[in-house]
Design a protein around this motif. Structure first.
Motif, PDB file in Angstrom:
ATOM      1  N   ASP A 293      -6.316   5.355  -0.498  1.00 48.76           N
ATOM      2  CA  ASP A 293      -7.194   6.180  -1.338  1.00 48.76           C
ATOM      3  C   ASP A 293      -8.463   5.116  -0.645  1.00 48.76           C
ATOM      4  O   ASP A 293      -8.287   3.897  -0.538  1.00 48.76           O
ATOM      5  CB  ASP A 293      -7.360   5.841  -2.969  1.00 48.76           C
ATOM      6  CG  ASP A 293      -8.863   6.273  -3.585  1.00 48.76           C
ATOM      7  OD1 ASP A 293      -9.076   6.795  -3.929  1.00 48.76           O
ATOM      8  OD2 ASP A 293      -8.748   4.712  -3.470  1.00 48.76           O
ATOM      9  N   PRO A 294      -9.761   5.646  -0.376  1.00 52.60           N
ATOM     10  CA  PRO A 294     -10.940   4.858   0.589  1.00 52.60           C
ATOM     11  C   PRO A 294     -12.199   3.808  -0.134  1.00 52.60           C
ATOM     12  O   PRO A 294     -11.633   3.102   0.355  1.00 52.60           O
ATOM     13  CB  PRO A 294     -11.450   5.846   0.219  1.00 52.60           C
ATOM     14  CG  PRO A 294     -10.371   7.801   0.667  1.00 52.60           C
ATOM     15  CD  PRO A 294      -9.638   7.246  -0.258  1.00 52.60           C
ATOM     16  N   GLY A 295     -11.179   4.218  -1.385  1.00 53.28           N
ATOM     17  CA  GLY A 295     -12.434   3.474  -2.175  1.00 53.28           C
ATOM     18  C   GLY A 295     -11.715   1.746  -1.921  1.00 53.28           C
ATOM     19  O   GLY A 295     -11.949   1.240  -2.211  1.00 53.28           O
ATOM     20  N   GLU A 296     -10.579   1.787  -2.491  1.00 53.64           N
ATOM     21  CA  GLU A 296      -9.483   0.830  -2.797  1.00 53.64           C
ATOM     22  C   GLU A 296      -8.940   0.133  -1.616  1.00 53.64           C
ATOM     23  O   GLU A 296      -9.193  -0.707  -1.707  1.00 53.64           O
ATOM     24  CB  GLU A 296      -7.974   1.233  -3.203  1.00 53.64           C
ATOM     25  CG  GLU A 296      -6.917   0.610  -4.391  1.00 53.64           C
ATOM     26  CD  GLU A 296      -5.583   1.202  -4.346  1.00 53.64           C
ATOM     27  OE1 GLU A 296      -4.923   0.812  -4.166  1.00 53.64           O
ATOM     28  OE2 GLU A 296      -5.763   2.520  -5.008  1.00 53.64           O
ATOM     29  N   ARG A 297      -8.988   0.884  -0.542  1.00 56.54           N
ATOM     30  CA  ARG A 297      -8.873   0.716   0.773  1.00 56.54           C
ATOM     31  C   ARG A 297     -10.358  -0.399   1.029  1.00 56.54           C
ATOM     32  O   ARG A 297     -10.049  -1.377   1.620  1.00 56.54           O
ATOM     33  CB  ARG A 297      -8.839   1.356   1.955  1.00 56.54           C
ATOM     34  CG  ARG A 297      -8.746   1.230   3.520  1.00 56.54           C
ATOM     35  CD  ARG A 297      -8.133   2.298   4.219  1.00 56.54           C
ATOM     36  NE  ARG A 297      -7.978   2.015   5.796  1.00 56.54           N
ATOM     37  CZ  ARG A 297      -7.082   1.441   6.367  1.00 56.54           C
ATOM     38  NH1 ARG A 297      -6.339   0.334   5.747  1.00 56.54           N
ATOM     39  NH2 ARG A 297      -7.852   0.603   7.577  1.00 56.54           N
ATOM     40  N   ARG A 298     -11.362   0.306   1.622  1.00 61.16           N
ATOM     41  CA  ARG A 298     -12.394  -0.396   0.798  1.00 61.16           C
ATOM     42  C   ARG A 298     -12.701  -1.936   0.557  1.00 61.16           C
ATOM     43  O   ARG A 298     -13.501  -3.096   1.465  1.00 61.16           O
ATOM     44  CB  ARG A 298     -14.173   0.123   0.657  1.00 61.16           C
ATOM     45  CG  ARG A 298     -15.402  -0.172   2.100  1.00 61.16           C
ATOM     46  CD  ARG A 298     -16.223   0.711   1.108  1.00 61.16           C
ATOM     47  NE  ARG A 298     -16.508   0.558   0.216  1.00 61.16           N
ATOM     48  CZ  ARG A 298     -16.202   2.178  -0.550  1.00 61.16           C
ATOM     49  NH1 ARG A 298     -15.922   3.671  -0.491  1.00 61.16           N
ATOM     50  NH2 ARG A 298     -16.349   2.414  -2.348  1.00 61.16           N
TER      51      ARG A 298
END
Lengths: 281, 281
Positions: A77-82
């Protein structure tokens, strides 16, 4: 403060081994025993205040040998990764403030529902690439820790020292190193070769000790044994790491409710004695 | 008896997956579902009687794909070692009586107080040397099973397929083979190469499926997941084993109290469906 016994010159106590001790109590116990090095964890350091913890350690003559831990870099997940990358940047700053050059990273497990171990390992590499320059800029090395294969799904997709080196060697040695932890690696007949390889390429960022005992508890996270209580040939491991050229601290990191239930200063003293008896010589 | 659905041609049910079923109940359930292969365990077979079990399986049209298990060959005490070898000779006879060519061996762990993994592995090799001729004489292959590294101290000092092959390859392929079990090997990035090596040297004696689920229970022995409930890419594993030239049974062996608490025939039917959905294609 007690003078450091020569046999404890490389000994470092990881804070989690005596988690019942507050930071000031840890500093005091170390002073009484002549222990001069400690590995710290982010949560208690942040509760105490990073700058305050750095002052406390400095005033007590304690060197911080590592900060545990960053990592958890496998999210898709992009948000989780960021958020994970931001958190690791914060951890790098905290490590630098504490004066340690080593941030221990636990890679993270498989995202829920995923069966793609290879993909998860590649995302760890991608994250190391994103964090490497920041690490070098603050003088802190990302120390990738292989965890025992029993943690491969839920905590750490990097399961062997060989896998950790395969990842670390894609980056400059001052940016990414590896952690050699006896608890996670003792079973692996390939580990002598991996340790030699890690040493020859300057990748050993930390060396940690714990013993392997059974039966494992539910969830298997807090089942580590006091040095000498289990079946790991700790002295042999230390000799391998020494032969590979490592001259840094030897940090004892044990998660064990039995130790946590006892007087922390007494556990620290016992741990130092066990270190001398089972890891030296 | 139901005709075997083509997609179940290679499916075998390991008895322990449905341990709530008696041997006659297992035979009956297999007949209802068109399952024609089963892996058996020594204890229930001996309770029922080896000859009687062989007749029951034969009358039900069931082929016995493996017998679990021999092994536990790491003792240093001479008496204990002799008893273990005798027990394995008995297991070979039982396997032959049941008509299976595969005796699964779990090597055994470290003797109490020992830290000598290498020595224990060498004692396994010595035992294979002592048992090999007997195995060949009765037409049963010793199938060395690497167990997950979390069992290295108390059950099985052979932790990777590479280690199992290093041992097996010292002996003729008709005497010693290896077991490929997804539950034990799924985390290992070296396993594709090991499977190819095992296939090219004719060493794959058995292929077993179970899924990896967390949290692990205390003792970690009975925490295996029903196919599809965990994170193992079973289809990929099966394709690796097929590509290595293996054409034998695919045996599902799950130790899970949740499955054992349910109706055994229903669990067998579910397991067959899960096998088709997650391991085939």
């Amino acid at each position: 403060m007690t003078a450091t016994p020569p046999e404890l010159a490389r000994f470092s106590i990881n804070q989690e081994t005596v988690r019942q001790l507050s930071l000031p109590a840890l500093a005091e116990a170390c002073g009484e025993l002549g222990v001069t090095q400690a590995g710290l964890w982010r949560e208690p350091v942040r509760r105490y205040g990073v700058e305050a913890a750095a002052r406390l350690m400095g005033d007590a003559g304690l060197t911080v040998t590592s900060l545990c831990r960053g990592g958890f870099l496998t999210a898709t997940d992009p948000g989780e990764r960021r958020r994970a990358l931001d958190d690791n940047r914060a951890a790098l700053e905290e490590a630098a403030a504490l004066g340690t050059g080593t941030l221990v990273l636990v890679s993270g497990g498989l995202p829920r529902g995923s069966r793609d171990l290879r993909g998860a390992r590649e995302r760890v590499a991608d994250a190391l690439a994103e964090l490497g320059d920041h690490a070098a800029a603050v003088g802190v090395r990302l120390a990738l820790e292989p965890l025992h294969p029993m943690f491969a799904s839920d905590r750490c997709v990097v399961s062997t020292l060989g896998q950790a080196l395969d990842l670390a060697e894609r980056f400059p040695p001052d940016q990414v190193g590896v952690v050699v932890d006896t608890y996670h690696l003792w079973w692996d007949d390939q580990v002598p070769g991996h340790i030699a390889r890690a040493g020859s390429t300057g990748r050993i960022a930390a060396f940690q000790l714990a013993d392997w005992v059974t039966p494992l508890p539910e969830g298997v996270l807090v089942g580590r044994g006091q040095l000498g209580d289990g079946c790991v040939d700790l002295r042999h491991f230390r000799s391998l790491v020494d032969a590979a050229g490592y001259r840094g601290p030897v940090e004892v990191e044990i998660f064990n409710p039995g130790l946590w239930a006892r007087d922390g200063t007494e556990v620290l003293a016992q741990t130092a004695r066990r270190y001398v008896r089972h890891a030296l010589g």
